[in-house]
Write a protein that holds these residues in place. Structure first.
Motif, short mmCIF file in Angstrom:
data_model
loop_
_atom_site.label_atom_id
_atom_site.label_comp_id
_atom_site.label_asym_id
_atom_site.label_seq_id
_atom_site.Cartn_x
_atom_site.Cartn_y
_atom_site.Cartn_z
N ARG A 173 46.96 29.96 18.65
CA ARG A 173 48.30 29.82 19.06
C ARG A 173 49.17 30.21 17.65
NH1 ARG A 173 50.22 25.13 22.55
NH2 ARG A 173 48.93 25.99 24.00
N ALA A 174 50.25 30.85 17.68
CA ALA A 174 50.65 31.45 16.65
C ALA A 174 51.54 30.10 16.42
CB ALA A 174 51.99 32.48 17.00
N GLN A 175 51.57 29.74 14.87
CA GLN A 175 52.18 28.72 14.40
C GLN A 175 53.54 29.22 13.70
OE1 GLN A 175 51.09 25.67 14.73
NE2 GLN A 175 49.60 26.24 15.85
N GLY A 176 54.45 28.22 13.22
CA GLY A 176 55.50 28.39 12.82
C GLY A 176 55.22 28.82 11.25
N THR A 177 56.16 29.84 10.72
CA THR A 177 55.73 30.30 9.16
C THR A 177 57.01 29.86 8.56
OG1 THR A 177 56.89 32.50 10.07
CG2 THR A 177 54.52 32.21 10.19
N PRO A 178 56.99 29.79 6.93
CA PRO A 178 58.17 29.44 6.52
C PRO A 178 59.16 30.47 6.60
CG PRO A 178 56.18 29.34 5.09
CD PRO A 178 55.39 29.97 6.64
N GLU A 179 58.87 31.81 6.85
CA GLU A 179 59.99 32.62 6.94
C GLU A 179 60.93 32.40 8.37
OE1 GLU A 179 56.91 33.46 6.38
OE2 GLU A 179 57.03 34.40 4.38
N ARG A 180 60.04 32.03 9.42
CA ARG A 180 60.75 31.40 10.34
C ARG A 180 61.68 30.35 10.46
NH1 ARG A 180 63.13 33.05 15.20
NH2 ARG A 180 62.91 31.51 16.68
N GLY A 181 61.00 29.19 9.43
CA GLY A 181 61.83 28.15 9.33
C GLY A 181 63.15 28.51 8.49
#
Length: 212
Positions: A63-71
């Motif tokens: 499952r796709a996890q949150g990335t620093p760019e997304r945060g």
């Protein structure tokens, strides 16, 4: 009234018919809805595109996890929403809120940077002690006997004042080193001088109560 042999014959005939019906159903449907006869020679055709039987299962895609760019994008969007909400407030509330945030941020991290928020005509009242001028005010603030301090703002109110000034009242709590948390009140009078908002009057008091 029918005789007993007739009734027995009719009952046996009905049992034979029922048994024949059950055998027919089992022949047509070699499984039951209860799950007891699923393995009685039932042949299922594989779906088109399905892997052959006995082949290893395909790897599961994590499952796709949150990335620093997304945060970072979420944080930027939150800042934009906060700015939009602040833009809807009156000008004195925008200036007062920004000043209060900047003042306590510098007070908690680097008190020496507070000098840019005062002028040579500023006045400070600290627990009843009076100080006038940027130099005297900074000497008092830098001489406070603690190593670490943290402010928590409970509420703040801002009003327009004469001479294009802003009156800001702050209520909050502070924690100094390992001491217990204490309440405080602080009042600022802000004025725009050379396109910079500075504090011309500052009154600070700890929220100490004597019920004796």
């Amino acid at each position: 009234m029918r005789s007993a042999p007739a009734r027995r014959y009719r009952f046996r005939s009905c049992r034979g018919v029922f048994a024949q019906q059950r055998r027919y159903r089992r022949a047509q449907f070699p499984f039951s809805l209860g799950g007891r006869r699923w393995a009685l020679g039932l042949q299922l055709k594989p779906c088109p595109g399905a892997p052959p039987s006995g082949s290893p299962a395909p790897p599961q895609v994590p499952r796709a996890q949150g990335t620093p760019e997304r945060g970072a994008q979420v944080a930027a969007a939150d800042r934009l929403r906060q700015r939009a909400r602040m833009a809807e407030r009156p000008m004195w509330e925008q200036v007062g809120t920004s000043f209060v945030h900047l003042y306590y941020q510098r007070f908690d991290t680097s008190r020496v940077e507070l000098s840019a928020l005062y002028t040579d005509a500023s006045c400070l009242s600290w627990e009843g002690q009076q100080f006038q001028g940027k130099t005297a005010i900074m000497e008092k603030l830098m001489s406070l006997p603690f190593q670490k301090i943290q402010h928590s703002i409970t509420s703040q109110d801002h009003q327009p004042a004469p001479d294009n000034c802003i009156l800001s009242m702050v209520v909050g709590q502070l924690k100094v080193d390992n001491d217990p948390v204490m309440g405080f009140h602080q009042l600022f009078v802000l004025k725009n001088i050379s396109d910079n908002w500075v504090c011309t009057n500052d009154i600070f008091r700890l929220a100490l109560y004597n019920f004796a």
